[in-house]
Scaffold this motif. Structure first.
Motif, short mmCIF file in Angstrom:
data_model
loop_
_atom_site.label_atom_id
_atom_site.label_comp_id
_atom_site.label_asym_id
_atom_site.label_seq_id
_atom_site.Cartn_x
_atom_site.Cartn_y
_atom_site.Cartn_z
N UNK A 47 20.23 7.15 12.02
CA UNK A 47 20.55 8.11 13.02
C UNK A 47 20.54 7.46 14.31
N UNK A 48 19.31 6.49 14.55
CA UNK A 48 19.30 5.86 15.92
C UNK A 48 20.49 5.01 16.16
N UNK A 49 20.83 4.04 14.79
CA UNK A 49 22.15 3.41 15.14
C UNK A 49 23.24 4.12 15.53
N UNK B 181 6.26 6.61 5.42
CA UNK B 181 6.87 6.34 6.55
C UNK B 181 8.10 5.22 6.49
N UNK C 23 10.89 8.00 6.21
CA UNK C 23 11.32 8.36 7.45
C UNK C 23 12.07 7.25 8.32
N UNK C 24 11.61 6.18 8.10
CA UNK C 24 12.29 5.02 8.98
C UNK C 24 13.71 4.83 8.48
N UNK D 178 0.86 -1.36 -0.18
CA UNK D 178 -0.02 0.00 -0.07
C UNK D 178 0.83 1.19 0.17
N UNK E 118 15.68 7.59 9.98
CA UNK E 118 15.88 7.53 11.64
C UNK E 118 16.55 6.60 12.15
N UNK E 119 16.47 5.46 11.25
CA UNK E 119 17.20 4.03 11.78
C UNK E 119 18.47 4.18 11.81
N UNK F 154 20.79 15.33 13.15
CA UNK F 154 19.40 15.21 13.60
C UNK F 154 18.25 16.48 13.05
N UNK G 207 1.56 4.29 2.70
CA UNK G 207 2.42 4.29 3.80
C UNK G 207 4.15 4.52 3.37
#
Lengths: 125, 356
Positions: free
Chosen positions: A73-75, A63, A66-67, A57, A70-71, A98, A60
């Motif tokens: 950056x988070x790591x 998303x 964004x994932x 779909x 951010x993923x 960030x 989405x």
């Protein structure tokens, strides 16, 4: 080999043989009477309609963008957070990353509600 | 009277060297850790216990009795009966599925879930692979675990698994980021990635108190990552049959279910280690520390699991939009707030004290 690594290797071997053990037990005790009806896909007792693969779909899709941002950056943050705290230079760098990611994701989230209509309009034109 | 120790020594000495070697291997520390505690036997038994415990608890919540007839006390043997039932079902591979993926993915899911226990310390020294980057290794394995699930849904080539698969992909990947950020707060305040040192750092006050925002984010992401209610929209029985697991039956279904329960438990133990003080607890008179430490950790982990299981009786299911909104719009900012507060406290409490 060092004891800890040897323990890990032993445990890894044990976890890898676990599924085959289940499978072998199942081969030994399960009945085997195949029929076409059993092999049909689930359709609440009706004849299955062969609509098997559909595209993901599209609503989405932002998303996903964004994932990915951010993923990463988070790591990075997870690994270098101590270094960031120690030197102000890498802290500033981290904050710049960030800020860029956040700007991108705010844009993506504002696009989210109108994306479907835009795609439909694009398809018609 | 024959002294049993001496009798054993005599029998041992009369054995061929190969069998002596085998006995020495079975008695060695690596084998005991890998095969018994905290390794394969313990994690499998714990997974089976959790299935029974959750069924019993959920039954009590909804004013039923739950497992009752199999086994003398409270249907305790129900889990073994269930396992035998699944193993004795015919292995059905539906038409048109991608066979290699369909068969291999449940196995891979189980292997990855069991592998999580290799990095969890159950007491000082009670760990399969002690490492200075234990938390990172745990998350390396945990971050791989959505892949077999998504591929299992894809391999089914059927509509209900497909809907479940697209939902689980969105959900699992969406909640990984807040999870990472919540844990970054833990790393920042304890200044180590070593799980044993993180527990030692909580000797005065558990991190659930100082990292309360991070703890809340962790609990919510735990529920989402392990597909517990209210986040079980990917399986959603009664709406999309059984989501991504619809086409699975028999031994494959058993492997998937066991993998899911092992994952929930591993995350509960991780939560107990990171936020609830791990194996630290009042000493039990008459018990050495090497036994009381795992006892406290298992107790704390099971309390966390009880909380997770109780939510199943208390909440309805969220829709996928709400799940994604909660993750992206609320949990990630909350995790950042937690991170900034922690960084501020760390900076104030002594810049020079920071040493890795």
């Amino acid at each position: 080999m060092d004891t800890a690594l040897w323990t890990l290797v032993l445990y890894l071997i044990l976890t890898i043989v676990a599924p085959p053990i289940f499978y072998i037990v199942s081969v030994l005790i399960a009945p085997k009477k195949p029929s076409r009806v059993k092999r049909m896909l689930f359709e609440s007792g009706q004849t299955p309609i062969p609509a098997r693969v559909a595209p993901f779909p599209i609503e989405y899709f932002p998303y996903v963008i964004i994932y990915i941002a951010y993923a990463v950056f988070a790591v990075i943050a997870f690994i270098v957070v101590l270094d960031m705290l120690r030197s102000s230079e890498s802290l500033v760098r981290g904050l710049i990353i960030l800020a860029v990611i956040t700007a991108g994701s705010i844009y993506a989230s504002t696009q989210l509600p109108v994306l479907k209509q835009r795609l439909e309009r694009g398809g018609r034109g | 009277m024959i002294d049993p120790v001496q009798a054993f020594v005599q029998v041992y000495n009369s054995m061929p060297p190969l069998i002596q070697e085998l006995i020495r291997f079975l008695y060695s520390e690596p084998f005991i850790k890998a095969a018994i505690f905290p390794g394969a036997l313990f994690s499998t038994l714990l997974g089976m216990f959790a299935v029974w415990f959750e069924r019993k608890l959920f039954a009590r919540v909804s004013l039923r009795v739950g497992p009752l007839h199999v086994g003398r006390v409270a249907g305790i043997l129900q889990l073994i009966a269930d396992a035998i039932k699944f193993l004795s079902k015919e292995r059905i591979i539906p038409e048109g599925v991608n066979r290699p993926l369909f068969v291999l993915m449940p196995c891979l899911a189980l292997i990855l879930s069991l592998l999580l226990y290799a990095f969890l310390p159950f007491g000082a020294g009670w760990i399969i692979y002690p490492s200075d980057i234990g938390l990172l290794l745990f998350f390396l394995v945990a971050a791989l675990s959505p892949i077999p699930i998504v591929l299992a849904g894809y391999a089914s080539r059927s509509k209900y698994p497909f809907i479940g698969m697209s939902r689980i992909a969105l959900q699992l990947f969406g909640y990984e980021v807040p999870l990472f950020l919540a844990l970054t707060g833990v790393v920042l305040s304890t200044r180590t990635l070593n799980l044993e040192k993180i527990v030692e750092a909580q000797a005065v006050v558990p991190l659930a108190v100082t990292q309360i925002i991070g703890f809340i984010v962790f609990i919510i992401t735990l529920l989402a990552e392990t597909e517990r209610l209210p986040f079980d929209i990917p399986t959603a029985e009664g709406e999309i049959v059984f989501g991504w697991q619809t086409e699975y039956s028999g031994v494959y279904f058993l492997m998937i279910q066991l993998a899911m329960f092992e994952k929930v438990l591993a995350f509960c133990f991780l939560g107990a280690i990171l936020y609830l003080g791990g194996w630290l607890g009042p000493p039990i008179p008459g018990l050495p520390e090497s036994i009381s430490a795992p006892f406290w950790l298992i107790l704390k982990g099971l309390i966390l699991f009880t909380f997770v299981a109780l939510l199943r009786g208390a909440y309805p299911r969220l829709t996928i939009e709400k799940v994604l909104d909660l993750g992206w719009k609320y949990l990630i900012p909350l995790a950042f707030v937690n991170l900034i507060i922690t960084a501020g406290i760390s900076l104030i409490s002594g810049y020079s004290a920071i040493t890795l």
